[in-house]
Design a protein around this motif. Structure first.
Motif, PDB file in Angstrom:
ATOM      1  N   ARG A 136       0.844  -1.206   0.000  1.00  0.00           N
ATOM      2  CA  ARG A 136       0.000   0.000   0.000  1.00  0.00           C
ATOM      3  C   ARG A 136       0.879   1.256   0.000  1.00  0.00           C
ATOM      4  O   ARG A 136       0.613   2.212  -0.743  1.00  0.00           O
ATOM      5  N   LEU A 137       1.938   1.226   0.798  1.00  0.00           N
ATOM      6  CA  LEU A 137       2.875   2.362   0.818  1.00  0.00           C
ATOM      7  C   LEU A 137       3.577   2.509  -0.525  1.00  0.00           C
ATOM      8  O   LEU A 137       3.789   3.628  -1.009  1.00  0.00           O
ATOM      9  N   ASP A 138       3.954   1.376  -1.113  1.00  0.00           N
ATOM     10  CA  ASP A 138       4.636   1.421  -2.421  1.00  0.00           C
ATOM     11  C   ASP A 138       3.730   2.070  -3.465  1.00  0.00           C
ATOM     12  O   ASP A 138       4.179   2.897  -4.264  1.00  0.00           O
ATOM     13  N   ARG A 139       2.471   1.665  -3.450  1.00  0.00           N
ATOM     14  CA  ARG A 139       1.523   2.209  -4.440  1.00  0.00           C
ATOM     15  C   ARG A 139       1.319   3.709  -4.202  1.00  0.00           C
ATOM     16  O   ARG A 139       1.270   4.497  -5.140  1.00  0.00           O
ATOM     17  N   ARG A 140       1.211   4.080  -2.947  1.00  0.00           N
ATOM     18  CA  ARG A 140       1.034   5.493  -2.611  1.00  0.00           C
ATOM     19  C   ARG A 140       2.221   6.316  -3.120  1.00  0.00           C
ATOM     20  O   ARG A 140       2.037   7.354  -3.761  1.00  0.00           O
ATOM     21  N   SER A 141       3.433   5.850  -2.828  1.00  0.00           N
ATOM     22  CA  SER A 141       4.625   6.601  -3.246  1.00  0.00           C
ATOM     23  C   SER A 141       4.727   6.674  -4.762  1.00  0.00           C
ATOM     24  O   SER A 141       5.118   7.704  -5.311  1.00  0.00           O
ATOM     25  N   MET A 153       2.285   6.654  -6.933  1.00  0.00           N
ATOM     26  CA  MET A 153       1.305   7.611  -7.452  1.00  0.00           C
ATOM     27  C   MET A 153       1.719   9.053  -7.143  1.00  0.00           C
ATOM     28  O   MET A 153       1.540   9.949  -7.973  1.00  0.00           O
ATOM     29  N   LEU A 154       2.282   9.275  -5.960  1.00  0.00           N
ATOM     30  CA  LEU A 154       2.691  10.641  -5.615  1.00  0.00           C
ATOM     31  C   LEU A 154       3.923  11.085  -6.396  1.00  0.00           C
ATOM     32  O   LEU A 154       4.095  12.273  -6.678  1.00  0.00           O
ATOM     33  N   ILE A 191      -5.177  12.688  -5.571  1.00  0.00           N
ATOM     34  CA  ILE A 191      -6.484  12.433  -4.955  1.00  0.00           C
ATOM     35  C   ILE A 191      -6.729  10.942  -4.750  1.00  0.00           C
ATOM     36  O   ILE A 191      -7.253  10.522  -3.715  1.00  0.00           O
ATOM     37  N   PHE A 192      -6.311  10.132  -5.696  1.00  0.00           N
ATOM     38  CA  PHE A 192      -6.603   8.695  -5.625  1.00  0.00           C
ATOM     39  C   PHE A 192      -5.460   7.865  -5.056  1.00  0.00           C
ATOM     40  O   PHE A 192      -5.544   6.634  -5.025  1.00  0.00           O
TER      41      PHE A 192
END
Lengths: 283, 179
Positions: free
Chosen positions: A142-147, A149-150, A206-207
Motif C-alpha cells: 500500500r505504501l509502495d503504491r502510494r509513493s 502515485m505521488l 487524490i486517488f
C-alpha cells in the motif's frame, strides 16, 4: 455355570466394556487446529522452522514445519493445554502456552528472537509487542503504491508548469488592444493543455492510497491548503476564458464575469507555483 | 551501538563497581538521521529507541531497537515516503547489535563493530568511534554511524527528480543506567 447363565454374563460383560470405553472414539473426533506464522525479529517470515506442540496433560508432542510463507498448521489436536515451542536455524527459540478448545481453529503467531549466547538480549527483552515487531507485506504494498502515485503526481506537476507559463505569456497576444484571433487560438490551446495536464496531475494525488492514523503535519499542510485555491481556479479559469474568447471573437470588449478570467488565472498560477515551492524549499 | 559501547565502558571502569552478570538499560535516547538534497537538508529524529546490555564473564552484549516509523522529520508526507523507501512496513524495526569485551571500556573513545538490521538487510560497520562521559551511575554516549542507503539496498529517494545523497549519517545520543 449353566450355558444360559454364561451367555447372559458374557453379554453383560460386552455391554459393560462398550459403555466404559467410549473416550478414545470421542478423542479421535475432537480435531482442533492450531495454526500461525513464524517470523524473524525483523518481522520477515521464517520457513522450515520446527514447531513443537506438546499436550501438557498427556505429554504427547506433535511436530510440524513452517511453510515457505512461514505458516504452520497442527490439525487434529485434542482439547487442553499445550506448550508451543519454535526454533529455526539462525534464530533463537521461542515458547508459548495456549489452551485449545474442542474443535476450535486457533491462531498463534510466533516471533523468533535473534540467535545468541545466554547473555545476549532479544527484542522481547526490550518490551516491544509482537504487533510492533511484525511486518506487513500488505501495508508495504500500500505504501509502495502510494509513493508511486505521488511520484507521478510530482513529475506531472512539474511538466504542467511548462504549458502553464506558456499560457500566461501568450495571454498578452490574446487580450487587450493588441490581441489577435490567432493569439487567442494559441492561448486557448495552451490553456486546454494546461487544464488537462493539471487534472491528470491532481487525480494521482487524490486517488493515492491514504495511510490512516497518520496526522498531517509540516509543509505538506500548506501544499494541500493551496490546492483549495489553484484547484477551483484551474476549473474556473477555462470557463471564464471561454466566455472571454466568445466576447472577443464577436468584437466585443470582455465584460461581465468573463473579465475575471485574467485575475483568476494569475491567482491560480501563483497558488500553483507556491504549492510546488512549499514542498521543494525548506522554509 | 554507541549505547552498548558506553555500557561496556562503564562495566570496565573499576569505580563503577558493577558486579558480574550485570545489566544496563537505555534510559534516554535521541537518534537522528540526516539526508542531503540540493534543495533540502533533512533531519529525522526518534526518541523511541529501547536498549539493553547484558554482561557476563567479561563479555557484554548490547541490543538497541527502534521502530522505523518513530522517526519524525517534521513533515508527515516525507516521513511516510521515508518509511516506504526503507520498507518500514515490512521490516518495522531497526536493530543494532554490539558485542564487546569489558576491556574495551577503559578508553574514553570506544571503537565498536556494529551489526545493523534495517530494511530487511544486515550491514556491519567496523570500528565506529563513540565518545562517552559519566555522571553518577549514568553513562552518556554520543557518536555517528556512517550509514549509507546502498548499504541497505535502498534506492535514494528523489525530490523534483533529483535523488538524495547516498550518505545518511545517524547521530546517536544515549544515556544508559544500570538495572
Amino acid at each position: 455355570m449353566k450355558p444360559k447363565l454364561a451367555k447372559t454374563f458374557l453379554a453383560f460383560l460386552i455391554l459393560l466394556c462398550s459403555t466404559l470405553n467410549p473416550a478414545p472414539v470421542r478423542g479421535q473426533t475432537a480435531g482442533a487446529v492450531l495454526s500461525g506464522t513464524v517470523s524473524s525479529p525483523a518481522g520477515a517470515v521464517v520457513s522450515n522452522a520446527k514447531v513443537s506442540i506438546k499436550n501438557v496433560a498427556t505429554g504427547q508432542v506433535t511436530e510440524v514445519q513452517s511453510s515457505p510463507a512461514g505458516a504452520y498448521t497442527a490439525p487434529g489436536l485434542a482439547p487442553g493445554d499445550y506448550e508451543i515451542s519454535a526454533q529455526a536455524d539462525g534464530f533463537g527459540s521461542i515458547s508459548a502456552k495456549v489452551t485449545v478448545a474442542a474443535g476450535a481453529k486457533q491462531t498463534l503467531d510466533l516471533a523468533l528472537p535473534a540467535t545468541g549466547t545466554a547473555t545476549e538480549p532479544s527484542l522481547g527483552d526490550l518490551g516491544f509487542t509482537p504487533d510492533q515487531v511484525k511486518g506487513s507485506a500488505l501495508d508495504q504494498a500500500r505504501l509502495d503504491r502510494r509513493s508511486h502515485m505521488l511520484r507521478t503526481h510530482q513529475r506531472l506537476g512539474l511538466i504542467t508548469t511548462a504549458p502553464l507559463i506558456a499560457t500566461l505569456i501568450t495571454s498578452a497576444g490574446a487580450g487587450g488592444r493588441h490581441g489577435t484571433a490567432s493569439g487567442r487560438e494559441l492561448h486557448a490551446a495552451l490553456g486546454g493543455v494546461t487544464a488537462g495536464l493539471y487534472l491528470t496531475t491532481a487525480s494521482f494525488a487524490i486517488f493515492a492510497p491514504k495511510i490512516h492514523g497518520t496526522p498531517v503535519r509540516g509543509p505538506i499542510r500548506l501544499h494541500r491548503a493551496l490546492a483549495w485555491v489553484h484547484g477551483p481556479g484551474m476549473i474556473l479559469t477555462p470557463i471564464l476564458g471561454a466566455l472571454a474568447y466568445d466576447q472577443r471573437n464577436r468584437g466585443e470588449k470582455v465584460h461581465g464575469i468573463a473579465s475575471a478570467h485574467a485575475p483568476v488565472a494569475v491567482a491560480t498560477g501563483i497558488a500553483y507555483g507556491l504549492a510546488i515551492l512549499s514542498v521543494s524549499i525548506k522554509f | 551501538m554507541s549505547k552498548n559501547l558506553l555500557i561496556a565502558f562503564l562495566l570496565l571502569t573499576p569505580s563503577w563497581s558493577v558486579p558480574p552478570d550485570s545489566q544496563w538499560v537505555l534510559d534516554k535516547s535521541t537518534l537522528t538521521y540526516h539526508v542531503s538534497h540540493p534543495l533540502h537538508q533533512i533531519d529525522g529524529v526518534s526518541h523511541a529507541a529501547r536498549g539493553k546490555g547484558v554482561c557476563h564473564a567479561g563479555q557484554c552484549d548490547f541490543l538497541i531497537a527502534v521502530p522505523v516509523k518513530s522517526f519524525d522529520s517534521g513533515d508527515s508526507n516525507r516521513d511516510l515516503h521515508m518509511i516506504q523507501v526503507a520498507r518500514g512496513a515490512q521490516f518495522p524495526m531497526v536493530t543494532v547489535r554490539l558485542h564487546l569485551p569489558e576491556s574495551a571500556a577503559t578508553q574514553e573513545t570506544i571503537h565498536a563493530d556494529l551489526e545493523v538490521q534495517f530494511a530487511g538487510q544486515t550491514a556491519e560497520f567496523k570500528q565506529v568511534p563513540f565518545q562517552h562521559t559519566t555522571q553518577g551511575n549514568e553513562a552518556h554516549i554520543t557518536g555517528t554511524i556512517p550509514a549509507t542507503l546502498t548499504g541497505f539496498k535502498i534506492e535514494p529517494p528523489s525530490l523534483l527528480s533529483i535523488p538524495t545523497k547516498n550518505e545518511i549519517p545517524i547521530r546517536v545520543d544515549m544515556t544508559w543506567h544500570p538495572q
